[in-house]
Structure formats: structure tokens, C-alpha cells
Enzyme design. Structure first.
Site, mmCIF file in Angstrom:
data_model
loop_
_atom_site.group_PDB
_atom_site.id
_atom_site.type_symbol
_atom_site.label_atom_id
_atom_site.label_comp_id
_atom_site.label_asym_id
_atom_site.label_seq_id
_atom_site.Cartn_x
_atom_site.Cartn_y
_atom_site.Cartn_z
ATOM 1 N N PRO A 87 0.816 -1.220 0.000
ATOM 2 C CA PRO A 87 0.000 0.000 0.000
ATOM 3 C C PRO A 87 0.849 1.270 0.000
ATOM 4 O O PRO A 87 0.333 2.360 -0.244
ATOM 5 C CB PRO A 87 -0.802 -0.110 1.312
ATOM 6 N N GLU A 114 1.730 -8.441 8.509
ATOM 7 C CA GLU A 114 1.946 -7.019 8.775
ATOM 8 C C GLU A 114 2.898 -6.361 7.786
ATOM 9 O O GLU A 114 2.866 -5.166 7.578
ATOM 10 C CB GLU A 114 2.475 -6.825 10.204
ATOM 11 N N ARG A 152 -1.411 -7.873 -21.260
ATOM 12 C CA ARG A 152 -2.269 -7.307 -22.318
ATOM 13 C C ARG A 152 -1.486 -6.425 -23.280
ATOM 14 O O ARG A 152 -1.916 -6.196 -24.406
ATOM 15 C CB ARG A 152 -3.401 -6.462 -21.712
ATOM 16 N N ASP A 167 -7.606 0.242 -27.831
ATOM 17 C CA ASP A 167 -7.237 1.587 -28.247
ATOM 18 C C ASP A 167 -8.054 2.684 -27.582
ATOM 19 O O ASP A 167 -7.568 3.771 -27.354
ATOM 20 C CB ASP A 167 -7.367 1.729 -29.766
#
Ligand code: 4GM
Length: 234
Positions: A87, A114, A152, A167
Site C-alpha cells: 500500500p 503485517e 495485455r 485503443d
């Protein structure tokens, strides 16, 4: 592109990648996937990968040695990048995905509990990447998001039809609305313009829809879009 994922839960990575488009990309050798489990690098008979934090506090901390040894066991390519999913990282977006897709190898560190012993960062010096401002139980989902979104971008992963579709997000706008059969469903009709076969009109309609949607749903993206389309006055 080669993905090496360091994780205590390799099945999470392998299971997702055994389906659909990513599965096909692996089978056709467009991408290569490898997992490494730090538990296999523990030195004690209990195969311990975490311990209580120095200084006290709740939870457990992932030990440096099994992670560093797992990392060092991976064969490194010339054009390689190591990332840690936390994070605290820089947010993942299409620009970052495109940048990551330029490497030949991505090594990903997934944590749990943790967090990591800080010396894992000190020694490996990964780039930290985050999916957003929320906390998950592990780094596997973000790692899969990196694998999926980067794959991708690799030639040969998507079929012709799928890549043409891509696109529309590449221009920095949200997608236009899509419709398929039937023409009317529960009284809701497909916009007339999509049925008349006038491709110039259809293109115009879709582009306007993209702008409209982006403006109302993501003013931040719209702002950026407008700025990038402003004609320089110098
Ligand atoms: C702390 C340190 C990533 C927590 C390392 C990972 C959210 C994200 C974890 C870790 C995570 C994110 C696991 N939670 N926002 N939890 O991308 O791997």
C-alpha cells in the site's frame, strides 16, 4: 516477458493464470510464469517465514533471510525489474503498466501479514507499487493485476478483436457504451446511430460518449485529457 513471483501462496498465482487469456499466452510462450516460495528457503525444521516485531506491537513480520534467498535464487535477465506490491507504493495506472511492459522480466515480491522486515527493501531495493489506497491480506492480488495488465500490452497476448478495443482506453478516456443483440431489452433500445451502418457517424457518437462519460465520472482524467489536447499558444 517473464514473470517471477515470490509468494508464500503460489497456487493463488498459478490458479488465476490457468484461465482464459493469460493461460493462452503462457501456452503460446508469449509470457512465461514462475513462482518461488520463500518457505522453501527457510533453514529451520519448522519452515518459519515470519516472527514477532522488534519493539513490540501486534502481528508478525516476514523474515529477511527466506525472502532474500528466494530472490537471489532467481535467474536474472539483462533487462529486469523487481517490484514489491504494498500500500506504500506508487499507484498502478496504464502509464506505469506500459512502462513495466518494456522489461524482459518482472520479479514480484508478495507480502502477507503485517509486512516485510525492512532489510528486504534495503537489500533488494525493489520499486514499490500499489493498486490504490486500501489494504489487502496479501500482495498476490496486486501481483496478478500487474501480470494481467502488463500481459495485455505484450504482442500476441490479445487477439485482433481484443486489441483493437484496447485503443479506446489508450486515448486517456473511459470506454463508450457497448450494445449487442437484441435491439430492445426491457424497453431499452440500442441507440439508433449504431444500427445505420454509417461508420463516421458511429465513430463520432462513440467519441462524444467517451468524452461525456469521462467528464461526469472522472473529472480528473477529463482535466488531463483537455490539457493534453490544448494547442500551445507559444
Ligand atoms: C504490507 C506490506 C498491496 C501489506 C506488504 C498489498 C494492499 C496493496 C502487504 C504487503 C497489500 C495495494 C499485503 N495490500 N494497495 N497487502 O496494492 O504485501
Amino acid at each position: 516477458m517473464r514473470f517471477d513471483v515470490i509468494t508464500l501462496f503460489p497456487e493463488m498465482i498459478i490458479d488465476y493464470c490457468s484461465q482464459s487469456i493469460i493461460k493462452r499466452a503462457i501456452e503460446s510462450s508469449v509470457i512465461y510464469l514462475n513462482t518461488v516460495n520463500p518457505r522453501d528457503f527457510t533453514l529451520d525444521k519448522h519452515k518459519k517465514v515470519d516472527d514477532t516485531p522488534y519493539g513490540g506491537g501486534a502481528g508478525m513480520v516476514l523474515m529477511a533471510q527466506p525472502y532474500v534467498d528466494a530472490y537471489e535464487s532467481i535467474e536474472k535477465f539483462e533487462n529486469t525489474k523487481t517490484i514489491m506490491l504494498t500500500p506504500q507504493g506508487q499507484p498502478l495506472n496504464e502509464t506505469k503498466v506500459k512502462e513495466l511492459s518494456q522489461y524482459d522480466q518482472l520479479i514480484m515480491l508478495c507480502g502477507h501479514y503485517e509486512g516485510f522486515d525492512e532489510r528486504i527493501r534495503d537489500i533488494i531495493q525493489p520499486e514499490e507499487i500499489s493498486l490504490g489506497d486500501f489494504v489487502l491480506t496479501g500482495g498476490e492480488l496486486p501481483a496478478l493485476c500487474v501480470i494481467d495488465s502488463v500481459s495485455r500490452k505484450i504482442d500476441g497476448t490479445l487477439g485482433k478483436i481484443e486489441s483493437a478495443e484496447e485503443d479506446s482506453f489508450a486515448n486517456g478516456l473511459l470506454e463508450y457504451p457497448h450494445y449487442t443483440k437484441p435491439r430492445e431489452y426491457r424497453g431499452l433500445k440500442v441507440p439508433e446511430v449504431l444500427l445505420n451502418g454509417n461508420h463516421a457517424e458511429i465513430e463520432k457518437f462513440r467519441y462524444e460518449q467517451q468524452i461525456e462519460r469521462t467528464k461526469s465520472r472522472r473529472p480528473d482524467l477529463y482535466e488531463r485529457f483537455v490539457k493534453s489536447h490544448e494547442v500551445s499558444e507559444e
